[in-house]
Design an enzyme around this catalytic site. Structure first.
Site, PDB file in Angstrom:
ATOM      1  N   GLU A   8      66.907 -26.341  49.101  1.00 58.45           N
ATOM      2  CA  GLU A   8      66.380 -27.322  50.163  1.00 58.45           C
ATOM      3  C   GLU A   8      67.352 -27.802  51.009  1.00 58.45           C
ATOM      4  O   GLU A   8      68.411 -27.881  50.349  1.00 58.45           O
ATOM      5  CB  GLU A   8      65.519 -28.307  49.474  1.00 58.45           C
ATOM      6  CG  GLU A   8      65.167 -29.577  50.116  1.00 58.45           C
ATOM      7  CD  GLU A   8      64.245 -29.150  51.452  1.00 58.45           C
ATOM      8  OE1 GLU A   8      64.550 -29.631  52.505  1.00 58.45           O
ATOM      9  OE2 GLU A   8      63.207 -28.514  51.101  1.00 58.45           O
ATOM     10  N   GLU A  37      69.976 -19.610  54.952  1.00 57.58           N
ATOM     11  CA  GLU A  37      70.491 -18.557  55.273  1.00 57.58           C
ATOM     12  C   GLU A  37      72.091 -18.687  55.001  1.00 57.58           C
ATOM     13  O   GLU A  37      72.892 -17.649  54.860  1.00 57.58           O
ATOM     14  CB  GLU A  37      70.828 -18.600  56.757  1.00 57.58           C
ATOM     15  CG  GLU A  37      69.353 -18.119  57.651  1.00 57.58           C
ATOM     16  CD  GLU A  37      68.290 -19.284  57.529  1.00 57.58           C
ATOM     17  OE1 GLU A  37      67.116 -18.872  57.902  1.00 57.58           O
ATOM     18  OE2 GLU A  37      68.361 -20.335  57.004  1.00 57.58           O
ATOM     19  N   GLU A  51      56.341 -22.293  50.885  1.00 53.58           N
ATOM     20  CA  GLU A  51      55.363 -22.799  51.574  1.00 53.58           C
ATOM     21  C   GLU A  51      55.875 -22.879  53.156  1.00 53.58           C
ATOM     22  O   GLU A  51      56.478 -24.212  53.657  1.00 53.58           O
ATOM     23  CB  GLU A  51      54.999 -24.349  51.300  1.00 53.58           C
ATOM     24  CG  GLU A  51      53.639 -24.814  51.922  1.00 53.58           C
ATOM     25  CD  GLU A  51      53.682 -25.143  53.449  1.00 53.58           C
ATOM     26  OE1 GLU A  51      53.679 -24.558  54.312  1.00 53.58           O
ATOM     27  OE2 GLU A  51      54.217 -26.603  53.682  1.00 53.58           O
ATOM     28  N   GLU A  60      57.052 -23.482  63.820  1.00 51.17           N
ATOM     29  CA  GLU A  60      58.087 -23.902  63.367  1.00 51.17           C
ATOM     30  C   GLU A  60      58.787 -22.606  62.839  1.00 51.17           C
ATOM     31  O   GLU A  60      60.229 -23.055  62.573  1.00 51.17           O
ATOM     32  CB  GLU A  60      57.694 -24.794  62.095  1.00 51.17           C
ATOM     33  CG  GLU A  60      57.088 -26.005  62.587  1.00 51.17           C
ATOM     34  CD  GLU A  60      56.912 -26.984  61.250  1.00 51.17           C
ATOM     35  OE1 GLU A  60      57.833 -27.830  61.022  1.00 51.17           O
ATOM     36  OE2 GLU A  60      55.896 -26.781  60.678  1.00 51.17           O
TER      37      GLU A  60
END
Length: 296
Positions: A8, A37, A51, A60
């Site tokens: 995250e 990345e 998700e 997005e």
């Protein structure tokens, strides 16, 4: 399962770490605060769960990061969840076309009053800005998609799947070039069509080497009830009067907006083919109409 890596980029990772520790899962779940990345995982993975879906599925551009993770970290034969995605459209009846048209007319009326005031009270002409003002307000009111949570009763044509892709094989280059496909929707009732509604389904199938034990479909169709994705409503250029059996057909292309690649353009061409065998000559087909709508 030896280890779950939860990646995250935002500070939500700190709260996730707290929750993991509080539930005694620190030895099983490793929370990593980083962009996908940039992350370095301890080893390749068997499964990727993300998700990534946005409005109209691809707004997005979060799927790009999943593709990067897939290409760098997923073991051969590994599973992705969701595994595949399908985009659909259907013709709908909605008062939004009339409402937004009235709002545009009101905006132009207010602008006319304002420039007249500036002319009479201050001797300043703003007429040179009228075309720009009209274009920007038309784009806002009529040429930008509307998020709506539609009732199934608003759908007046048979939904059509116009594009499907496999998350295991789709590439970022394919998503950037254009996601396109044809649609053919049979009208189900006499009346009017004001817009196309778009939504998506995603399947959780796993892979051929590691199939899901119980495959699941997540649908954002109107008949499936509320989701935070809702549906995107793309207003037609004008109301179409239709009869049951008529066919609304055309092509859709989704591309990324140059000014912000997380937003999209939807370009559509459409025509209405009359079902009635008694339709007068020249009225059995409404010519192809082209329209561009922004998904901001």
């Amino acid at each position: 399962c030896d280890l779950v890596c939860a990646v995250e980029a935002t500070d939500a990772a700190k709260y996730a770490h707290t929750v993991v520790a509080a539930n005694g899962m620190s030895g099983v779940i490793e929370v990593i605060q980083a962009k996908m990345e940039d992350v370095e995982l301890p080893e390749p993975v068997d499964v990727i769960v993300s998700e990534w879906m946005g409005y109209m599925l691809l707004r997005e551009s979060m799927l790009d990061s999943v593709i990067h993770a897939r290409d760098r970290w997923l073991k051969p034969g590994g599973a992705l969840y969701p595994s595949s995605a399908t985009m659909l459209v259907a013709p709908i009846q909605t008062p939004v076309l009339r409402e937004r048209s009235e709002q545009l007319a009101q905006s132009m009326h207010e602008w006319a009053a304002f420039i007249e005031y500036m002319r009479t009270e201050h001797a300043i002409s703003l007429d040179s800005l009228t075309d720009t003002y009209a274009r920007e307000h038309r784009e806002y009111h009529l040429e930008t998609s509307q998020w709506m949570s539609l009732d199934a009763s608003t759908v007046v044509g048979r939904p059509c799947a116009w594009h499907t892709f496999d998350v295991a094989t789709v590439t970022v280059d394919e998503l950037k070039r254009a996601v396109r496909g044809p649609f053919t929707c049979t009208v189900l009732a006499d009346g009017a069509v004001h817009a196309l509604a778009g939504w998506f389904d995603v399947r959780f199938d796993g892979s051929s080497a590691a199939p899901a034990v119980a495959p699941v479909v997540l649908s954002t169709a109107p008949e499936c009830g509320y989701t935070h994705w809702g549906q995107q409503v793309f207003l037609l250029n004008a109301e179409l009067q239709v009869e049951a059996g008529d066919v609304l057909a055309g092509e859709i292309a989704l591309t990324r907006q140059p000014k912000n690649e997380r937003t999209l353009y939807l370009d559509m061409t459409y025509t209405l083919r009359r079902h009635s065998p008694n339709a007068p000559a020249g009225e059995d087909v409404i010519p192809h109409i082209s329209a561009r709508r922004a998904i901001d």
